[in-house]
Structures are given as structure tokens and as C-alpha cells.
Design an enzyme around this catalytic site. Structure first.
Site, short mmCIF file in Angstrom:
data_model
loop_
_atom_site.label_atom_id
_atom_site.label_comp_id
_atom_site.label_asym_id
_atom_site.label_seq_id
_atom_site.Cartn_x
_atom_site.Cartn_y
_atom_site.Cartn_z
N LYS A 199 104.34 -12.39 -23.46
CA LYS A 199 104.41 -10.94 -23.35
C LYS A 199 105.56 -10.41 -24.21
O LYS A 199 105.54 -10.57 -25.40
CB LYS A 199 104.53 -10.55 -21.88
CG LYS A 199 103.51 -11.27 -20.97
CD LYS A 199 102.06 -10.92 -21.28
CE LYS A 199 101.07 -11.87 -20.63
NZ LYS A 199 101.23 -12.07 -19.20
N ASP A 207 109.88 -14.07 -11.39
CA ASP A 207 109.12 -13.93 -12.62
C ASP A 207 109.62 -12.65 -13.29
O ASP A 207 109.37 -11.55 -12.81
CB ASP A 207 107.62 -13.85 -12.28
CG ASP A 207 106.74 -13.69 -13.52
OD1 ASP A 207 107.23 -13.18 -14.54
OD2 ASP A 207 105.55 -14.06 -13.45
#
Ligand code: PLP
Length: 412
Positions: free
Chosen positions: A223, A198
Site C-alpha cells: 500500500k 497493523d
């Protein structure tokens, strides 16, 4: 005004990256982010291609279609962003989903019943919640381990181990995990084990996990990649053809795909990712250095600090340290409350990776779903604070923090 055909041909040739003098060059990050998959639109020449909102595409009876049938299965606006993210990660295939967790759940759905997953102990709270409370009821058996010690995977590997899922740096403790060592140890045991990283916190600008032995990269596009706190989206990237074929099938079969409008917004965000990452890192370094020198701060986690326990690994696999910092304020909850109440520029809220600075208390917010014993073990206590440093001016951010720290110091 129209242009003659000759001129048009020359013009188009110049404009196609893969078909020009530039094809020989390995282009820089910003150039790829801005141009890859973003040729001017062929009919009108629009420099920014239109958003293809259409859910369906006209076909020719018994002959076929022009590459698109139905927008869940494929959409030109989504394709453009999938291509660009894959290219920036150094991967062949990119897939977008309606959220980061949409990527995670679709990824795990490709495995058979009883598949085992080793996951790092401070993975994103929602990833652990999905694995422990949802996937564990379907097809997956999760096993949690501290992967900063790569050897910890060895006793956990069985013939059913299919995936090692890690996040580096982890969130919110910002521990750094050695991707290439984990990959080597796992593949020595069984070359079919997939390593998934990730890469939300580093973004492809600071780290390309596929180059360090990962098979799949996952992102919460929500994000940094989108970067403006106005889109929820996820991505997966791989160069493994077999996994890519499964992901393409499951992306359509499961159906958690993002809207074309969100793809357009996130693609627009991607084009300034390099500028935003440089700026938030520059700000974060200044803030981290100021925090370690503050009398009100007990400890600071930032992989860019030489004092960080895995600083050397960060230097090896990252080209920068990003914009996330966590720290423990001295005193108790009253002191951290005074600090947080006195900040003006840092918005108290969840999420990270936007242009604006955000601050939060993981124990009661983003990581509240992590069992208390596990949280304490990781040091995520009530006075542990996480900052997502934005791209405002560093001097203003420092002024705000120092003012609020003084307020905390005045609490008796
Ligand atoms: C936010 C986040 C996710 C989940 O993404 P969503 O887009 O919120 O579903 C996964 N991993 C990390 C590291 C995150 O920060």
C-alpha cells in the site's frame, strides 16, 4: 577518475550517518527514509546501491561468509529496506515478506498449538480470513471483538491468550482504537501478551505504534510504503529480541520472502513516503469536508473530522489522519452505481495507498469475504463507499466527485 586514500577516508566518514556529526541528531522522517541503510556502494560509489539479484554468495571453505549465504535467508537489497522501515517505526528489527498476508501468516506460525488471538472486528478482510479459515485449522484460536471499547478484551483473555491484533484506523469503517489503553489493559492481565498493530493505513509517517505500547508493527508494504501500486510485499517490525529471533528463524523456515527487485522498488517508494502522505492527507481533508456538505451524502468517516467519534484518540496517537475516507451515499444501489459510473479520475478497484485515487464498494469487493451479518453490524452496506485518496490535484478530484454526485442525484 580515482581518488587518493586520504580523501576517500574523509569522504566515507562524512557519508556514514551513524559515524558522523549527524549521529547526535534525531533526524527527520524524510532524511531517514532517504539515507538510512542507503550509503553509497563501497566499490564504485554508486549513490543508489545495485540490486543484488544473486541467489547465492561465494564463501571461503571452512572459514565462513561475508554475511550472506543464500538469498532466502538474507539479501543485501532486502536488508537495506528492512533496516529503513525498522528505523522509521522506531524499532530495532525489520522483516520483509512476499505480501502483507505473508507477514501475518509467518507471524502466527511462531505460536504453539492452542494459542488464542483477540482480533478487532473490522480488521483487514484477508487477516480475518486467514485467522478464521486457515490458522484456526493449524495452531490458533481467533476471537473477534470491537476494540474501540478496550474493556471488551477483558472477558476474552485466558492463560492461552498470546496476541491482541488490531488495526487503527480500521478499514473500511475508519474506527480508531486506543493502542496504549489496549496495551495497558492486556499487560495488566499478563505482561507476555503481545500487542500487534497493523499500521498499513497510517504508515510510520503518521503513527508509530511501538511508542504507544505495541510489541510488533505489521505493514502491507503493497500500500502506501511502496505507494505506486506495482509491488506486493509485507513487513514486521519489533524491538523485542526474543520475537525478533523467532521471526528471523521463521522468515527463513517458512520462506515467504520478497524478491530483491521488489525490495528495490519498495525502497524507492519509501523515499517519497513523507511527501506522498502529506499530499494525500491534504487532499483527503478537502474531500471529506466537501462530502459532509453534500446533499447526496448520508455520513462520512474520516478521523480528521471533529465529528469523528474517536477524533480525540486519533489526535493523541497519530500525527496526521491519512488518505482513507469512507462514506454512505444517499439512496440505494442505483444511486451509488450512477456515482461510481460517472467518476473519471477515481479508478474503481481494490487496494489503497497508491499515487492514484481509487474507489470501491467494500461489501462486494475487499470485504465480500466478511460474513454478511458481521458486515451489516459494521454498517458496510451496498451504498457504503471507500476512497483511497491519491496525490493528484485536489481541485480536479473535487470536480470529479461533485460531477458524479450530481449524476447520482439525478437518478429518480
Ligand atoms: C492489503 C492489506 C493487508 C494485506 O496485505 P497484502 O500485501 O495484500 O497481502 C493487510 N492489512 C491491511 C490493512 C491491508 O490494507
Amino acid at each position: 577518475m580515482s581518488i587518493d586514500n586520504n580523501h576517500k577516508e574523509n569522504h566515507d566518514a562524512e557519508r556514514t550517518l551513524s559515524n558522523s556529526h549527524l549521529a547526535e541528531r534525531s533526524l527527520g522522517f524524510g532524511t531517514i527514509a532517504i539515507h538510512h541503510g542507503q550509503e553509497p556502494e563501497s566499490v564504485t560509489g554508486a549513490v543508489i546501491p545495485p540490486i543484488f539479484l544473486s541467489t547465492t554468495f561465494a564463501q571461503i571453505p571452512y572459514v565462513g561468509h561475508k554475511g550472506y549465504e543464500y538469498s532466502r535467508s538474507g539479501n543485501p537489497t532486502r536488508d537495506a529496506l528492512e533496516k529503513a522501515i525498522a528505523k522509521l517505526e522506531g524499532g530495532k528489527h525489520g522483516f520483509l515478506f512476499s505480501s502483507g498476508l505473508g507477514s501475518t501468516s509467518t507471524f502466527f506460525s511462531i505460536f504453539p498449538q492452542g494459542s488464542e488471538v483477540i482480533v478487532c472486528d473490522d480488521a483487514y478482510g484477508g487477516t480475518l480470513r486467514y485467522l478464521n479459515n486457515v490458522a484456526s485449522k493449524l495452531n490458533v484460536v481467533p476471537k473477534v471483538a470491537d476494540l474501540t471499547v478496550p474493556e471488551n478484551i477483558i472477558p476474552l483473555i485466558t492463560p492461552d491468550t498470546k496476541v491482541i491484533w488490531l488495526e487503527t484506523p480500521t478499514n473500511p469503517t475508519l474506527k480508531v482504537i486506543d493502542i496504549s489503553v489496549i496495551s495497558r489493559l492486556a499487560k495488566q492481565n499478563n505482561p507476555d501478551i503481545l500487542i500487534v498493530v497493523d499500521n498499513t493505513i497510517m504508515t510510520p509517517f503518521f503513527q508509530n505504534p511501538l511508542k504507544h505500547g505495541a510489541d510488533v508493527v505489521a505493514h502491507s508494504v503493497t500500500k502506501y510504503i511502496n505507494g505506486h501500486s506495482d509491488v506486493v510485499m509485507g513487513a514486521l517490525v519489533t524491538s523485542n529480541e526474543e520475537i525478533a529471533a523467532k521471526l528471523r528463524y521463521y522468515q527463513n523456515a517458512v520462506g515467504s520472502v520478497p524478491s530483491p527487485f521488489d525490495c528495490f522498488l519498495a525502497h524507492r517508494g519509501l523515499k517519497t513516503l513523507h511527501l506522498r502522505m502529506k499530499k494525500c492527507e491534504e487532499n483527503a481533508m478537502k474531500i471529506a469536508e466537501s462530502l459532509i456538505n453534500s446533499a447526496m451524502v448520508k455520513s462520512v468517516n474520516y478521523p480528521g473530522l471533529e465529528s469523528h467519534p474517536q477524533h480525540a484518540i486519533a489526535l493523541k496517537q497519530q500525527s496526521g489522519f491519512g488518505g482513507m475516507i469512507s462514506f454512505v451515499i444517499k439512496g440505494d444501489k442505483r444511486h451509488s452505481q450512477a456515482f461510481l459510473n460517472n467518476l473519471k479520475l477515481f479508478c474503481y478497484g481494490e487496494s489503497l495507498g497508491g499515487i492514484e485515487s481509487l474507489i470501491e464498494v467494500p461489501a462486494i469487493m475487499t470485504h465480500a469475504s466478511v460474513p454478511e451479518a458481521q458486515r451489516e453490524k459494521l454498517g458496510i452496506i451496498d451504498t457504503f463507499i471507500r476512497i483511497s485518496v491519491g496525490i493528484e490535484e485536489a481541485e480536479d478530484l473535487l470536480y470529479d466527485i461533485n460531477f458524479a454526485l450530481k449524476a447520482a442525484q439525478n437518478v429518480k
